[in-house]
Write a protein that holds these residues in place. Structure first.
Motif, PDB file in Angstrom:
ATOM      1  N   ILE A  43       0.820  -1.206   0.000  1.00  0.00           N
ATOM      2  CA  ILE A  43       0.000   0.000   0.000  1.00  0.00           C
ATOM      3  C   ILE A  43       0.860   1.264   0.000  1.00  0.00           C
ATOM      4  O   ILE A  43       0.556   2.239  -0.696  1.00  0.00           O
ATOM      5  N   THR A  44       1.953   1.253   0.752  1.00  0.00           N
ATOM      6  CA  THR A  44       2.777   2.466   0.811  1.00  0.00           C
ATOM      7  C   THR A  44       3.442   2.764  -0.528  1.00  0.00           C
ATOM      8  O   THR A  44       3.698   3.929  -0.844  1.00  0.00           O
ATOM      9  N   ASP A  45       3.742   1.736  -1.328  1.00  0.00           N
ATOM     10  CA  ASP A  45       4.254   1.977  -2.682  1.00  0.00           C
ATOM     11  C   ASP A  45       3.228   2.761  -3.498  1.00  0.00           C
ATOM     12  O   ASP A  45       3.554   3.745  -4.177  1.00  0.00           O
ATOM     13  N   LEU A  46       1.992   2.294  -3.446  1.00  0.00           N
ATOM     14  CA  LEU A  46       0.938   2.944  -4.227  1.00  0.00           C
ATOM     15  C   LEU A  46       0.654   4.344  -3.697  1.00  0.00           C
ATOM     16  O   LEU A  46       0.363   5.264  -4.475  1.00  0.00           O
ATOM     17  N   LEU A  47       0.738   4.506  -2.381  1.00  0.00           N
ATOM     18  CA  LEU A  47       0.512   5.826  -1.791  1.00  0.00           C
ATOM     19  C   LEU A  47       1.565   6.827  -2.279  1.00  0.00           C
ATOM     20  O   LEU A  47       1.234   7.974  -2.611  1.00  0.00           O
ATOM     21  N   ILE A  48       2.808   6.401  -2.314  1.00  0.00           N
ATOM     22  CA  ILE A  48       3.849   7.279  -2.857  1.00  0.00           C
ATOM     23  C   ILE A  48       3.487   7.685  -4.281  1.00  0.00           C
ATOM     24  O   ILE A  48       3.586   8.860  -4.666  1.00  0.00           O
ATOM     25  N   GLY A  49       3.032   6.713  -5.062  1.00  0.00           N
ATOM     26  CA  GLY A  49       2.673   6.998  -6.442  1.00  0.00           C
ATOM     27  C   GLY A  49       1.566   8.031  -6.566  1.00  0.00           C
ATOM     28  O   GLY A  49       1.703   9.008  -7.310  1.00  0.00           O
ATOM     29  N   ILE A  50       0.456   7.847  -5.838  1.00  0.00           N
ATOM     30  CA  ILE A  50      -0.661   8.783  -6.012  1.00  0.00           C
ATOM     31  C   ILE A  50      -0.369  10.152  -5.413  1.00  0.00           C
ATOM     32  O   ILE A  50      -1.008  11.139  -5.784  1.00  0.00           O
ATOM     33  N   SER A  51       0.593  10.216  -4.491  1.00  0.00           N
ATOM     34  CA  SER A  51       0.960  11.533  -3.952  1.00  0.00           C
ATOM     35  C   SER A  51       1.771  12.334  -4.972  1.00  0.00           C
ATOM     36  O   SER A  51       1.969  13.539  -4.798  1.00  0.00           O
ATOM     37  N   ARG A  52       2.233  11.658  -6.036  1.00  0.00           N
ATOM     38  CA  ARG A  52       3.045  12.309  -7.059  1.00  0.00           C
ATOM     39  C   ARG A  52       2.333  12.413  -8.405  1.00  0.00           C
ATOM     40  O   ARG A  52       2.937  12.820  -9.396  1.00  0.00           O
ATOM     41  N   VAL A  53       1.062  12.035  -8.409  1.00  0.00           N
ATOM     42  CA  VAL A  53       0.238  12.152  -9.618  1.00  0.00           C
ATOM     43  C   VAL A  53      -0.760  13.276  -9.423  1.00  0.00           C
ATOM     44  O   VAL A  53      -1.537  13.260  -8.461  1.00  0.00           O
ATOM     45  N   ASN A  54      -0.739  14.258 -10.297  1.00  0.00           N
ATOM     46  CA  ASN A  54      -1.652  15.389 -10.183  1.00  0.00           C
ATOM     47  C   ASN A  54      -2.945  15.151 -10.951  1.00  0.00           C
ATOM     48  O   ASN A  54      -2.937  14.562 -12.034  1.00  0.00           O
ATOM     49  N   ARG A  55      -4.022  15.621 -10.367  1.00  0.00           N
ATOM     50  CA  ARG A  55      -5.314  15.585 -11.056  1.00  0.00           C
ATOM     51  C   ARG A  55      -5.441  16.777 -12.003  1.00  0.00           C
ATOM     52  O   ARG A  55      -4.641  17.701 -11.971  1.00  0.00           O
ATOM     53  N   TRP A  56      -6.431  16.677 -12.871  1.00  0.00           N
ATOM     54  CA  TRP A  56      -6.758  17.767 -13.783  1.00  0.00           C
ATOM     55  C   TRP A  56      -5.582  18.143 -14.698  1.00  0.00           C
ATOM     56  O   TRP A  56      -5.385  19.291 -15.043  1.00  0.00           O
ATOM     57  N   CYS A  57      -4.796  17.130 -15.081  1.00  0.00           N
ATOM     58  CA  CYS A  57      -3.624  17.343 -15.953  1.00  0.00           C
ATOM     59  C   CYS A  57      -2.668  18.373 -15.364  1.00  0.00           C
ATOM     60  O   CYS A  57      -1.908  19.016 -16.092  1.00  0.00           O
ATOM     61  N   GLY A  58      -2.723  18.553 -14.044  1.00  0.00           N
ATOM     62  CA  GLY A  58      -1.865  19.550 -13.405  1.00  0.00           C
ATOM     63  C   GLY A  58      -2.359  20.972 -13.565  1.00  0.00           C
ATOM     64  O   GLY A  58      -1.687  21.911 -13.114  1.00  0.00           O
ATOM     65  N   GLN A  59      -3.529  21.140 -14.174  1.00  0.00           N
ATOM     66  CA  GLN A  59      -4.043  22.486 -14.460  1.00  0.00           C
ATOM     67  C   GLN A  59      -4.915  22.994 -13.317  1.00  0.00           C
ATOM     68  O   GLN A  59      -6.132  23.164 -13.448  1.00  0.00           O
ATOM     69  N   THR A  60      -4.277  23.225 -12.166  1.00  0.00           N
ATOM     70  CA  THR A  60      -4.986  23.743 -11.001  1.00  0.00           C
ATOM     71  C   THR A  60      -4.242  24.946 -10.450  1.00  0.00           C
ATOM     72  O   THR A  60      -3.058  25.132 -10.706  1.00  0.00           O
ATOM     73  N   VAL A  61      -4.956  25.753  -9.699  1.00  0.00           N
ATOM     74  CA  VAL A  61      -4.387  26.994  -9.173  1.00  0.00           C
ATOM     75  C   VAL A  61      -3.342  26.694  -8.105  1.00  0.00           C
ATOM     76  O   VAL A  61      -3.349  25.632  -7.480  1.00  0.00           O
ATOM     77  N   GLY A  62      -2.447  27.628  -7.898  1.00  0.00           N
ATOM     78  CA  GLY A  62      -1.445  27.508  -6.839  1.00  0.00           C
ATOM     79  C   GLY A  62      -0.110  27.012  -7.354  1.00  0.00           C
ATOM     80  O   GLY A  62       0.044  26.641  -8.525  1.00  0.00           O
ATOM     81  N   GLU A  63       0.850  26.994  -6.462  1.00  0.00           N
ATOM     82  CA  GLU A  63       2.206  26.599  -6.815  1.00  0.00           C
ATOM     83  C   GLU A  63       2.449  25.099  -6.646  1.00  0.00           C
ATOM     84  O   GLU A  63       3.484  24.588  -7.064  1.00  0.00           O
ATOM     85  N   VAL A  64       1.510  24.402  -6.024  1.00  0.00           N
ATOM     86  CA  VAL A  64       1.624  22.961  -5.810  1.00  0.00           C
ATOM     87  C   VAL A  64       0.453  22.281  -6.504  1.00  0.00           C
ATOM     88  O   VAL A  64      -0.690  22.727  -6.387  1.00  0.00           O
ATOM     89  N   GLY A  65       0.732  21.221  -7.245  1.00  0.00           N
ATOM     90  CA  GLY A  65      -0.342  20.506  -7.922  1.00  0.00           C
ATOM     91  C   GLY A  65      -1.279  19.821  -6.937  1.00  0.00           C
ATOM     92  O   GLY A  65      -0.891  19.491  -5.809  1.00  0.00           O
ATOM     93  N   PHE A  66      -2.506  19.609  -7.370  1.00  0.00           N
ATOM     94  CA  PHE A  66      -3.493  18.917  -6.533  1.00  0.00           C
ATOM     95  C   PHE A  66      -3.372  17.423  -6.822  1.00  0.00           C
ATOM     96  O   PHE A  66      -3.795  16.947  -7.878  1.00  0.00           O
TER      97      PHE A  66
END
Length: 212
Positions: A43-66
């Motif tokens: 599970i922790t492998d997958l958690l690392i992965g989803i914490s580094r995948v941005n939603r909305w093609c990265g097209q969200t407001v702010g300096e950090v992706g959602f």
């Protein structure tokens, strides 16, 4: 004949029928991408992965992706606070875990999923079965869990579209929410960095009775 050939070509092979199909995970495990097994899932492998995948093609407001891990935390909160206050702990864990396959296949946006069609859905299904087994749910989760988490996911997605991704509310309700008319999530949505997302995900997962 052409139709039959195309259908055959679209079939997803198993790991025995293709070249290298595994990804070496940070835990050291080898996860077969086309034919995953629950014993290869950490599970922790997958958690690392989803914490580094941005939603909305990265097209969200702010300096950090959602990222997807943050989204899953929002879905779990929406489930409990708006959709199903009496949700069992297992359903809450599923809300947090339902997008873990995106650690492997990425957050493919809906229009692209429609083009990729059945082979992509088959890949997702294979990994979901392995994930459900790894989480102790059997090969699938109860239909009422799936239905309620899907509703929470819709509310979260429409809320994100409006507050983070620049969609008008009318367009988001129609195109993202499939005509959703209910209340939107008004809780915090400022994007978390990946470390914060992982920490918060784990906290919520353990509060829901999970082990990771």
């Amino acid at each position: 004949m052409e139709g039959k050939a195309a259908k055959h070509e679209a079939r997803v092979p198993t790991h025995a029928e293709a070249p290298r199909t595994f990804q070496r995970m940070l835990s050291g495990r080898r996860l077969h991408l086309l034919d995953p097994s629950s014993i290869d899932l950490e599970i922790t492998d997958l958690l690392i992965g989803i914490s580094r995948v941005n939603r909305w093609c990265g097209q969200t407001v702010g300096e950090v992706g959602f990222n997807v891990a943050h989204h899953c935390c929002v879905v779990e909160r929406v489930l409990v606070e708006m959709v199903w206050p009496a949700a069992p702990l297992g359903a809450r864990r599923w809300a947090l875990a339902h997008d873990l396959p995106e650690a492997v296949y990425g957050d493919v946006v809906t229009p692209v999923k429609a083009v990729l069609g059945q082979p992509y859905r088959e890949l997702e299904h294979r990994l979901e079965v392995a994930l459900c087994l790894a989480l102790g749910f059997g090969t699938t989760v109860p239909e009422d869990w799936r239905r309620q988490v899907k509703r929470a996911d819709t509310i979260a997605a429409v809320s994100e579209a409006v507050r983070l991704a620049g969609w008008s509310e009318a367009e988001a309700r129609k195109l993202v929410g499939g005509g959703y008319r209910g209340r939107l999530w008004d809780g915090p949505l400022e994007p978390w960095d990946e470390r914060t997302a992982r920490s918060n995900w784990l906290e919520q997962f353990r509060a829901a009775g999970g082990r990771a």
